[in-house]
Write a protein that holds these residues in place. Structure first.
Motif, PDB file in Angstrom:
ATOM      1  N   UNK A  32      -7.700 105.500 -45.454  1.00 37.14           N
ATOM      2  CA  UNK A  32      -9.422 105.887 -45.554  1.00 37.14           C
ATOM      3  C   UNK A  32      -8.314 107.467 -45.704  1.00 37.14           C
ATOM      4  N   UNK A  33      -9.461 107.729 -45.845  1.00 31.73           N
ATOM      5  CA  UNK A  33      -9.395 109.246 -46.043  1.00 31.73           C
ATOM      6  C   UNK A  33      -9.685 109.833 -44.155  1.00 31.73           C
ATOM      7  N   UNK A  34      -9.275 110.873 -44.026  1.00 27.15           N
ATOM      8  CA  UNK A  34      -9.904 111.396 -42.582  1.00 27.15           C
ATOM      9  C   UNK A  34     -11.517 111.438 -42.391  1.00 27.15           C
ATOM     10  N   UNK A  35     -12.007 111.885 -43.438  1.00 26.42           N
ATOM     11  CA  UNK A  35     -13.316 112.176 -43.643  1.00 26.42           C
ATOM     12  C   UNK A  35     -14.014 111.072 -44.210  1.00 26.42           C
ATOM     13  N   UNK A  36     -13.502 110.240 -44.632  1.00 27.04           N
ATOM     14  CA  UNK A  36     -13.814 108.824 -44.279  1.00 27.04           C
ATOM     15  C   UNK A  36     -14.393 107.764 -42.686  1.00 27.04           C
ATOM     16  N   UNK A  37     -13.394 107.860 -42.272  1.00 26.05           N
ATOM     17  CA  UNK A  37     -13.240 107.256 -40.765  1.00 26.05           C
ATOM     18  C   UNK A  37     -13.582 108.075 -40.141  1.00 26.05           C
ATOM     19  N   UNK A  38     -14.076 108.850 -40.410  1.00 28.71           N
ATOM     20  CA  UNK A  38     -14.952 110.625 -38.971  1.00 28.71           C
ATOM     21  C   UNK A  38     -16.443 109.826 -39.091  1.00 28.71           C
ATOM     22  N   UNK A  39     -16.818 109.526 -40.889  1.00 27.32           N
ATOM     23  CA  UNK A  39     -18.409 108.873 -41.799  1.00 27.32           C
ATOM     24  C   UNK A  39     -18.077 107.687 -40.753  1.00 27.32           C
ATOM     25  N   UNK A  40     -17.842 107.042 -40.772  1.00 29.06           N
ATOM     26  CA  UNK A  40     -18.053 105.761 -40.591  1.00 29.06           C
ATOM     27  C   UNK A  40     -18.167 105.831 -38.770  1.00 29.06           C
ATOM     28  N   UNK A  41     -17.492 106.623 -38.318  1.00 22.76           N
ATOM     29  CA  UNK A  41     -17.769 107.069 -36.455  1.00 22.76           C
ATOM     30  C   UNK A  41     -18.944 107.209 -35.678  1.00 22.76           C
ATOM     31  N   UNK A  42     -19.453 108.309 -37.051  1.00 23.62           N
ATOM     32  CA  UNK A  42     -20.464 108.921 -36.767  1.00 23.62           C
ATOM     33  C   UNK A  42     -21.811 108.454 -36.549  1.00 23.62           C
TER      34      UNK A  42
END
Length: 195
Positions: A32-42
């Motif tokens: 997963x891209x960095x943007x996807x990983x950050x969105x999942x953690x938010x």
């Protein structure tokens, strides 16, 4: 006829190439891209349903308070305030709870004197007030004797008699309370003195 390397491999494997499953390299899932990983953690700072979140938080807080209340009443060291922690303080509590102190009935005696003050007889009021003072002095003497006794017993058992908050003060405050109102609750019966 000369054998080719492919024929040799085919014969060595016994011709079971079709039966063997092809192996895949890698993990089989794209990273997963960095943007996807950050969105999942938010997580939102404020939940969508504030009333439900407040209700859940209130229930958790109530449960934690109840656990602390029960633990403190039972004398569990984890839930005791700093002034009640330690083996010396436990010894003092057990010793005070094992004996009868005059201070235990100080509050009922005070209520009796208050009731006597409503009687219109001057003599009754004076006798009640004088009786209260005599009882109060006797309770103070009892508490002083208790502190002296405890100091000796703690020195014999623990060697070190320095207790944070003072032995006499801690014992007196517990001895002047009604037995059912003491916190932590008494862990010993009357006459069951600690060794």
């Amino acid at each position: 006829m000369a054998k080719t390397p492919s024929n040799e491999t085919e014969q060595a494997s016994g011709g079971d190439d079709a039966a063997q499953a092809p192996t895949t390299k890698g993990k089989g899932v794209p990273t997963p891209s960095r943007r996807e990983q950050e969105a999942a953690r938010k997580r939102p700072l404020v939940p969508n349903d504030r009333k439900e979140a407040a209700r859940i938080q209130k229930a958790k807080s109530a449960e934690a308070r109840e656990r602390a209340r029960v633990g403190m009443a039972a004398g569990d060291e984890r839930y005791l305030p700093q002034r009640d922690r330690g083996p010396q303080k436990k010894y003092i509590r057990d010793y005070v709870d094992a004996r009868f102190s005059l201070g235990e009935i100080l509050i009922p005696v005070m209520f009796l004197v208050i009731i006597l003050t409503f009687i219109p007889s001057y003599e009754t009021q004076v006798i009640g007030t004088m009786g209260l003072w005599v009882f109060f002095i006797a309770a103070v003497i009892d508490v002083l004797w208790l502190g002296r006794t405890l100091r000796k017993k703690l020195a014999a058992k623990f060697g070190e008699t320095r207790v944070e908050g003072g032995i006499r003060w801690y014992a007196a405050m517990r001895a002047l309370q009604l037995r059912p109102m003491r916190l932590p609750k008494p862990q010993v019966k009357r006459g069951d003195y600690p060794s």
